[in-house]
Design an enzyme around this catalytic site. Structure first.
Site: not given
Length: 378
Positions: A54, A166, A235, A306, A352, A358
């Site tokens: 990243r 982020k 993220s 997830e 992600s 979320q």
């Protein structure tokens, strides 16, 4: 009166440091580097604490764009919002999604009906390690979301379809720094801190958009999973100590030839939600006999994934949380990426991992951007 126009381009990459595709489009005059406002990317790291792909990707992009924006590379991040999400398990393909924005004058007699894609960015202040995963991060994120909405000229929260953030994580050095000041962090686990940071950031989105009523306390983070945002995607990464907030939605002030819509997956195999998200912008699945609305083209899909914390999906046990070889976030990205790839016909989608607060527990939001014809009206 249309005040801005957004353009979106998806660019495949051969590695986290590959900027050749972006530079080629710049050299061809297809992207004005001075108009770039945000770049979202998927890199082929592990998505964990030690995923330096990243940071590598952001460094490579900053160095490549610096000459075009007349800034030293270390300051490019202050001008462009970079969000790199590690982990391209399964069929997921590394790529960049580049957003540009230009101001436009009154189009006069030209009629553009309906709301179109708009984008807004904001940054929170830097957080102290002991603030990560707690009320301070929630409150500051909510402020940043409101600021980004204003920049995007989005008035109605219902027009917000995806909020990408982020956020930072804890390291041993950061934990020790807090302890030296006599403060405790939300957790002493670097990996665990990613979930706290993602969760608090998502709750900040929910607060800003009015998705949650009443006060949120520190103890609610990672405990009250009935509290969530239906459009947040957060993220965590080691490369920053503040939150970068990108709001994507539709605005009457935008003249962009794009639209965005979303749906909410209730679990990792919720194909109906993906189909609903595609249909919300006039698109259909790879195998749907009904064609997509004329002159509409998929640009990209953004989703969260997830492993269901309950350990079950629709009554059947899963073992993603019990695998000591591969983290559950990697399993979840692969599963959801495969589902979306099969329905959309491409693995170059932004999925992600880690969906705390979320969407509903075990699920997550899925948003779709589609290109419309120049004269498409809604």
């Amino acid at each position: 009166m249309r005040t801005n126009s957004v353009n979106v381009v998806r660019i495949p990459t051969n590695g986290p440091g590959d900027v050749s595709g972006l530079l080629s489009l710049i050299q061809q005059g297809k992207i004005d580097p001075r108009s770039i406002v945000a770049i979202l990317g998927k890199t082929e790291g592990n998505g964990g604490v030690n995923d330096f792909t990243r940071e590598y990707a952001v460094s490579a992009l900053s160095a490549a764009l610096a000459p075009y924006v007349d800034l030293p590379s270390q300051r490019v991040e202050q001008r462009i919002a970079f969000v790199m999400s590690g982990g391209t398990e399964g069929v997921l393909s590394p790529h960049l999604t580049v957003f540009t924005r230009d101001d436009v004058s009154d189009r006069g007699s030209e009629v553009i009906s309906g709301k179109r894609l708009s984008i807004g960015m904001a940054h929170t202040r830097d957080f102290l390690p002991e603030e990560i995963g707690r009320d301070a991060q929630i409150r500051e994120t909510a402020k940043a979301v409101a600021a980004a909405m204003a920049q995007a000229a989005i008035v109605d929260p219902q027009d917000v379809h995806f909020v990408q953030i982020k956020c930072p994580l804890l390291t041993s050095d950061r934990i020790e720094a807090a302890m030296a000041r006599g403060n405790e962090t939300a957790t002493n686990s670097a990996y665990g801190s990613m979930a706290y940071s993602r969760g608090a950031s998502a709750l900040g989105v929910a607060v800003a958009l009015g998705e949650i009523e009443g006060e949120i306390e520190d103890k609610d983070v990672l405990r009250r999973f009935d509290l969530f945002s239906s459009v947040a995607s957060t993220s965590a990464g080691i490369e920053l100590m503040h939150n970068v907030v990108i709001v994507l939605g539709n605005s009457a002030s935008s003249a962009a030839p794009f639209a965005i819509g979303h749906a909410v997956m209730r679990d990792a195999i919720d194909s109906a939600a993906v189909i609903d998200a595609l249909k919300s912008v006039g698109l259909h699945t790879e195998h749907d006999s009904k064609p997509s609305t004329a002159a509409r083209e998929l640009v990209n899909i953004f989703a969260k994934a997830e492993a269901a914390p309950s350990g079950c999906i629709r009554g059947f046990r899963h073992v993603m949380l019990e695998d000591t070889d591969i983290s559950s976030t990697r399993h979840a990205r692969a599963a959801v990426g495969g589902l979306i790839g099969g329905l959309s016909g491409t693995g170059a989608v932004y999925v992600s991992g880690g969906a705390e607060h979320q969407g509903p527990s075990g699920g997550g939001p899925v948003a779709v951007i589609a290109r419309l014809s120049d004269d498409q009206s809604d």
